[in-house]
Design an enzyme around this catalytic site. Structure first.
Site, mmCIF file in Angstrom:
data_model
loop_
_atom_site.group_PDB
_atom_site.id
_atom_site.type_symbol
_atom_site.label_atom_id
_atom_site.label_comp_id
_atom_site.label_asym_id
_atom_site.label_seq_id
_atom_site.Cartn_x
_atom_site.Cartn_y
_atom_site.Cartn_z
ATOM 1 N N LYS A 15 0.890 -1.308 0.157
ATOM 2 C CA LYS A 15 0.053 0.039 0.182
ATOM 3 C C LYS A 15 0.769 1.280 0.042
ATOM 4 O O LYS A 15 0.828 2.172 -0.628
ATOM 5 C CB LYS A 15 -0.828 0.002 1.123
ATOM 6 C CG LYS A 15 -1.889 -1.154 1.359
ATOM 7 C CD LYS A 15 -2.627 -1.307 2.469
ATOM 8 C CE LYS A 15 -2.082 -1.056 3.871
ATOM 9 N NZ LYS A 15 -1.262 -2.213 3.962
ATOM 10 N N ARG A 89 -9.198 0.913 9.900
ATOM 11 C CA ARG A 89 -8.902 -0.746 10.275
ATOM 12 C C ARG A 89 -9.813 -1.368 10.902
ATOM 13 O O ARG A 89 -9.559 -2.733 11.050
ATOM 14 C CB ARG A 89 -7.466 -0.489 10.917
ATOM 15 C CG ARG A 89 -6.303 -1.069 10.168
ATOM 16 C CD ARG A 89 -5.055 -0.733 11.243
ATOM 17 N NE ARG A 89 -3.941 -1.504 10.817
ATOM 18 C CZ ARG A 89 -2.851 -0.874 10.261
ATOM 19 N NH1 ARG A 89 -2.676 0.385 9.840
ATOM 20 N NH2 ARG A 89 -1.652 -1.555 10.260
ATOM 21 N N ARG A 128 11.328 -6.325 4.418
ATOM 22 C CA ARG A 128 11.360 -5.023 4.294
ATOM 23 C C ARG A 128 12.407 -4.221 5.312
ATOM 24 O O ARG A 128 12.612 -4.605 6.222
ATOM 25 C CB ARG A 128 9.960 -4.617 4.890
ATOM 26 C CG ARG A 128 9.934 -3.034 4.873
ATOM 27 C CD ARG A 128 8.278 -2.610 4.832
ATOM 28 N NE ARG A 128 7.564 -3.086 5.913
ATOM 29 C CZ ARG A 128 6.367 -2.690 6.060
ATOM 30 N NH1 ARG A 128 5.564 -2.069 5.467
ATOM 31 N NH2 ARG A 128 5.818 -2.994 7.218
ATOM 32 N N ARG A 154 11.965 -2.311 10.583
ATOM 33 C CA ARG A 154 10.976 -1.905 11.608
ATOM 34 C C ARG A 154 10.714 -3.109 12.785
ATOM 35 O O ARG A 154 10.879 -4.281 12.459
ATOM 36 C CB ARG A 154 9.684 -1.801 10.989
ATOM 37 C CG ARG A 154 9.262 -0.374 10.339
ATOM 38 C CD ARG A 154 8.081 -0.472 9.854
ATOM 39 N NE ARG A 154 7.055 -0.916 10.284
ATOM 40 C CZ ARG A 154 5.714 -0.756 9.567
ATOM 41 N NH1 ARG A 154 5.756 -0.180 8.701
ATOM 42 N NH2 ARG A 154 4.640 -1.238 10.298
ATOM 43 N N ARG A 165 0.026 -9.444 13.623
ATOM 44 C CA ARG A 165 -0.585 -8.400 12.725
ATOM 45 C C ARG A 165 -1.648 -8.823 11.910
ATOM 46 O O ARG A 165 -2.657 -8.401 11.550
ATOM 47 C CB ARG A 165 0.404 -7.618 12.113
ATOM 48 C CG ARG A 165 1.139 -6.463 12.977
ATOM 49 C CD ARG A 165 2.645 -6.018 12.753
ATOM 50 N NE ARG A 165 2.389 -5.155 11.723
ATOM 51 C CZ ARG A 165 3.475 -5.012 10.955
ATOM 52 N NH1 ARG A 165 4.706 -5.420 10.690
ATOM 53 N NH2 ARG A 165 3.368 -4.099 9.751
HETATM 54 P P1 ADP Z 1 2.324 -1.906 3.048
HETATM 55 O O1 ADP Z 1 2.381 -0.312 2.945
HETATM 56 O O2 ADP Z 1 1.016 -2.467 2.589
HETATM 57 O O3 ADP Z 1 2.668 -2.298 4.500
HETATM 58 P P2 ADP Z 1 4.937 -1.692 1.622
HETATM 59 O O4 ADP Z 1 4.385 -0.888 0.519
HETATM 60 O O5 ADP Z 1 5.742 -1.313 2.853
HETATM 61 O O6 ADP Z 1 3.602 -2.313 2.343
HETATM 62 O O7 ADP Z 1 5.592 -2.922 1.109
HETATM 63 C C1 ADP Z 1 6.055 -4.118 1.933
HETATM 64 C C2 ADP Z 1 7.267 -4.790 1.465
HETATM 65 O O8 ADP Z 1 7.333 -5.111 0.164
HETATM 66 C C3 ADP Z 1 8.421 -3.657 1.037
HETATM 67 O O9 ADP Z 1 9.669 -4.082 1.539
HETATM 68 C C4 ADP Z 1 8.286 -3.290 -0.399
HETATM 69 O O10 ADP Z 1 9.613 -3.113 -0.907
HETATM 70 C C5 ADP Z 1 7.515 -4.658 -0.978
HETATM 71 N N1 ADP Z 1 7.108 -4.614 -2.037
HETATM 72 C C6 ADP Z 1 5.873 -3.489 -2.083
HETATM 73 N N2 ADP Z 1 5.434 -3.735 -3.248
HETATM 74 C C7 ADP Z 1 5.680 -5.015 -3.849
HETATM 75 C C8 ADP Z 1 5.377 -5.723 -5.055
HETATM 76 N N3 ADP Z 1 4.319 -5.381 -5.932
HETATM 77 N N4 ADP Z 1 6.247 -6.909 -5.468
HETATM 78 C C9 ADP Z 1 7.180 -7.295 -4.510
HETATM 79 N N5 ADP Z 1 7.659 -6.521 -3.584
HETATM 80 C C10 ADP Z 1 6.841 -5.381 -3.152
HETATM 81 P P1 AMP Z 2 1.236 0.224 9.459
HETATM 82 O O1 AMP Z 2 2.576 1.050 9.394
HETATM 83 O O2 AMP Z 2 0.104 0.605 8.755
HETATM 84 O O3 AMP Z 2 1.645 -1.316 9.304
HETATM 85 O O4 AMP Z 2 0.904 0.375 11.023
HETATM 86 C C1 AMP Z 2 1.828 0.142 11.971
HETATM 87 C C2 AMP Z 2 1.089 -0.108 13.325
HETATM 88 O O5 AMP Z 2 0.610 1.231 13.810
HETATM 89 C C3 AMP Z 2 -0.038 -0.848 13.284
HETATM 90 O O6 AMP Z 2 0.299 -2.424 13.749
HETATM 91 C C4 AMP Z 2 -0.991 -0.532 14.613
HETATM 92 O O7 AMP Z 2 -0.227 -0.817 15.872
HETATM 93 C C5 AMP Z 2 -0.814 1.132 14.425
HETATM 94 N N1 AMP Z 2 -1.763 1.392 13.869
HETATM 95 C C6 AMP Z 2 -1.695 2.180 12.492
HETATM 96 N N2 AMP Z 2 -2.966 2.459 11.844
HETATM 97 C C7 AMP Z 2 -3.850 2.323 12.735
HETATM 98 C C8 AMP Z 2 -5.216 2.407 12.883
HETATM 99 N N3 AMP Z 2 -5.907 2.971 11.769
HETATM 100 N N4 AMP Z 2 -5.910 2.071 14.021
HETATM 101 C C9 AMP Z 2 -5.283 1.392 14.846
HETATM 102 N N5 AMP Z 2 -3.840 1.205 14.977
HETATM 103 C C10 AMP Z 2 -3.174 1.626 13.794
#
Ligand code: ADP
Ligand code: AMP
Length: 208
Positions: A15, A89, A128, A154, A165
């Site tokens: 995303k 969420r 990641r 992270r 998660r």
């Molecule tokens: P989200 O925001 O949904 O948590 P991220 O955009 O941070 O996900 O992506 C999660 C991981 O997957 C990152 O390490 C990113 O570089 C990788 N990634 C994102 N999109 C793709 C894709 N289409 N194919 C392979 N790896 C991806």
């Molecule tokens: P994310 O970066 O979206 O994966 O979020 C990381 C963490 O932040 C989650 O695992 C939750 O602990 C917290 N968080 C982010 N967005 C929300 C939300 N909309 N509601 C509650 N907790 C959230």
């Protein structure tokens, strides 16, 4: 009317990666509640102190706290096109969002559902890496960082927290699929494809 697009899907679905592209190419403002909370944690604010406890365990923060944060953001961004990433969420957050947007004379225009399996999410999240200076997101295998950049992992991208998660996504967030399906707003994309293909699919589905 300014557009409001929601990115819905499990953690690690890509995303943030796609939101960055839409921000760069179409001027959308990318609102990631996760990014807002991580910034608060790193600054050691009151919010950050609360958020840290929940995030470390992969748990969601209380709805009212997150809704308050989004309310402030939306007021500041009245006439901007926005992408909401990681919010809502829970069904309670989604209902609150509908009300907040209504008050501001706007609505949810589209909800992009990132479809991907748990196995793939685990591969993506465990690989990641983040550049702490710019916040840019990499992947050790799929999008390796340049050699001169020192990246970090992270805290919540460790295996036990990833599993927690994912469980929370399935129990608390996936009911939103039905919620937005009923409103005829849901657009599903195949998030397992390479980033550029996912991007092309998204922009072909939404009117920009
Ligand atoms: P989200 O925001 O949904 O948590 P991220 O955009 O941070 O996900 O992506 C999660 C991981 O997957 C990152 O390490 C990113 O570089 C990788 N990634 C994102 N999109 C793709 C894709 N289409 N194919 C392979 N790896 C991806
Ligand atoms: P994310 O970066 O979206 O994966 O979020 C990381 C963490 O932040 C989650 O695992 C939750 O602990 C917290 N968080 C982010 N967005 C929300 C939300 N909309 N509601 C509650 N907790 C959230």
């Amino acid at each position: 009317m300014a557009k409001t697009i929601i990115f819905l899907g499990p953690p690690g679905a890509g995303k943030g990666t796609q939101a960055e592209k839409l921000q760069k190419n179409f001027g959308f403002v990318h609102i990631s509640t996760g990014d807002i909370l991580r910034e608060a944690v790193s600054k050691g604010t009151e919010l950050g102190k609360i958020a840290k406890r929940y995030m470390e365990e992969g748990k969601l923060l209380p709805d009212d706290l997150i809704i308050g944060i989004i309310e402030e953001k939306l007021k500041q961004l009245k006439d901007k096109n926005i992408i909401l990433d990681g919010f809502p969420r829970t069904v309670k957050q989604a209902q609150a969002l509908d009300e907040l947007l209504k008050k501001l004379g706007r609505k949810v225009d589209a909800v992009i559902l990132f479809q991907i399996s748990d196995e793939e999410v685990i591969r993506r999240l465990s690989g990641r890496r983040i550049d702490p200076k710019t916040g840019k997101v990499y992947h050790i295998e799929f999008n390796p960082p340049p050699k001169n950049i020192e990246v970090i992992q992270r805290d919540d991208d460790k295996e036990e927290v990833i599993k927690k998660r994912l469980q929370i996504y399935h129990s608390q967030t996936s009911p939103l699929i039905e919620y937005y399906k009923k409103q005829n707003k849901l657009i599903a994309v195949d998030a397992t494809k390479p980033p550029q293909e996912v991007y092309n699919e998204i922009i072909s589905m939404i009117q920009l």
